[in-house]
Scaffold this motif. Sequence first.
Motif, short mmCIF file in Angstrom:
data_model
loop_
_atom_site.label_atom_id
_atom_site.label_comp_id
_atom_site.label_asym_id
_atom_site.label_seq_id
_atom_site.Cartn_x
_atom_site.Cartn_y
_atom_site.Cartn_z
N LEU A 235 24.17 24.87 -63.75
CA LEU A 235 23.75 23.84 -64.69
C LEU A 235 24.85 23.20 -65.50
CD1 LEU A 235 21.33 22.14 -65.91
CD2 LEU A 235 21.03 23.92 -67.66
N VAL A 236 24.92 21.71 -65.44
CA VAL A 236 26.11 21.22 -66.18
C VAL A 236 25.41 20.47 -67.35
CG1 VAL A 236 27.64 19.15 -66.13
CG2 VAL A 236 26.96 20.20 -63.71
N LEU A 237 25.83 20.79 -68.62
CA LEU A 237 25.44 20.42 -69.92
C LEU A 237 26.56 19.62 -70.70
CD1 LEU A 237 23.36 23.51 -71.06
CD2 LEU A 237 22.51 21.40 -70.20
N ASP A 238 26.15 18.53 -71.29
CA ASP A 238 26.99 17.78 -72.18
C ASP A 238 27.05 18.53 -73.72
OD1 ASP A 238 28.08 15.95 -74.19
OD2 ASP A 238 27.00 14.40 -73.06
N ASN A 244 20.22 19.74 -78.09
CA ASN A 244 19.20 19.14 -76.95
C ASN A 244 19.41 19.91 -75.57
OD1 ASN A 244 17.64 17.49 -78.60
ND2 ASN A 244 19.15 15.80 -78.76
N GLY A 245 20.88 19.80 -75.46
CA GLY A 245 21.32 20.83 -74.16
C GLY A 245 20.80 22.16 -73.97
N LEU A 246 20.60 22.80 -75.07
CA LEU A 246 19.97 23.92 -75.04
C LEU A 246 18.54 23.82 -74.58
CD1 LEU A 246 20.30 26.98 -75.43
CD2 LEU A 246 19.47 26.56 -77.94
N ASN A 247 17.88 22.95 -75.15
CA ASN A 247 16.53 22.76 -74.56
C ASN A 247 16.39 22.34 -73.24
OD1 ASN A 247 15.47 23.13 -77.11
ND2 ASN A 247 15.38 21.06 -77.72
N GLN A 248 17.30 21.60 -72.64
CA GLN A 248 17.50 21.22 -71.11
C GLN A 248 17.73 22.76 -70.38
OE1 GLN A 248 20.40 18.33 -70.39
NE2 GLN A 248 19.83 17.09 -71.97
N LYS A 271 30.68 20.24 -81.74
CA LYS A 271 29.43 20.93 -81.26
C LYS A 271 29.95 22.10 -80.71
CE LYS A 271 25.98 17.42 -82.72
NZ LYS A 271 24.77 16.69 -82.31
N GLY A 272 31.10 22.25 -80.58
CA GLY A 272 31.50 23.31 -79.58
C GLY A 272 30.85 24.88 -79.77
N GLY A 273 30.34 25.04 -80.94
CA GLY A 273 29.36 26.46 -81.21
C GLY A 273 28.40 26.52 -80.20
N ILE A 274 27.89 25.33 -79.50
CA ILE A 274 26.73 25.45 -78.78
C ILE A 274 27.01 26.51 -77.56
CG2 ILE A 274 27.77 23.60 -76.90
CD1 ILE A 274 24.01 24.33 -78.10
N THR A 279 24.91 31.08 -74.73
CA THR A 279 24.97 32.67 -74.40
C THR A 279 24.09 33.56 -74.85
OG1 THR A 279 26.75 33.04 -75.74
CG2 THR A 279 27.55 32.49 -73.55
N SER A 280 23.77 33.32 -76.16
CA SER A 280 22.92 34.24 -76.93
C SER A 280 21.17 34.07 -76.51
CB SER A 280 22.88 34.00 -78.45
OG SER A 280 22.10 34.59 -79.22
#
Length: 318
Positions: A235-238, A244-248, A271-274, A279-280
């Motif tokens: 899955l490619v996420l921005d 919002n990417g996490l919800n996707q 937002k590199g902490g995403i 992973t969590s």
Amino acid sequence: MGLSDLLGFSRLKTGLTRTRDNLTTQISRMVKGKTTLDDALLEEIEEMLIGADAGIDTSVAIAGEMKRLAREKRYVNDEELNALLREAVLSHFKQQDYCGFDEVVSSISKPVVVVVVGVNGVGKTTSIGKLANRYRQAGKKVLIAAADTFRAAANEQLEVWAARAGAGLLTQKPGADPAAVAFDSYTSARSSGVDLLIIDTAGRLHTRVNLMEELRKISRVLKKVDPSAPHEVLLVLDASTGQNGLNQAKQFKAAVDVSGIILTKLDGTAKGGIILAITSELGLPVRFIGVGEGIDDLEPFSAEAYVESLFGSERAVE
């Protein structure tokens, strides 16, 4: 550290500049001169992690781990306190299995089949080209299948990236059944000795039930010719979309058997902490990260390199 690893670390560290500036610089300022990890300081650290889109639960867990480590280890200055933060973040990754993509596919008989999914605009086509290039450079025979048969420009974009990567490309007429494209590409890949088959799919809103069902159909068709296929669903996420990417990701994971993440545009976001939240909360490994526009700017994810890029010192690149 070898030359390729050194270059990869350098690109990752550069890509995380905005996250590091917005997260760790502020944390360093908070802990400077402090030798006591009190509740007030822990709350500030939690807030900083949340601001970097690490997620509430993850941020609280990391702060809790810091508190636990502080009871075990003495520290006398802010540098050692910052080291506790590095260790706490790294421990987060050690709780799960984060073996890399190479290790996952090394024992699979060719062709290794990778289906790439994601919404429009996240850098899916670019990531496919970069992935193909990476394995072409490693001496592998790569075939890209254009199963996005609805978007007019999809094939043209893939043609450009396939040519740049030196990979083969299989296309069919507009409007063709994507599952049929996947089936034909597998047959072609197996007969021609392809090592890696990358199947592009139409960018879709994760809330569109009919389009998500199309992904399930592709998977079902592939399993008819190889029960273990697809071997990976990436899955490619921005990264810049943060939560919002996490919800996707949650929606895609519910619809198809997503096995890993390609996180793009890490070089342009704070937002590199995403990565921590993904992973969590999802239990999914980040397989690759995009750290630039170039065809070589796709790096295998390394938890150690990620943590060192955010919290480490220059000694990491010596």
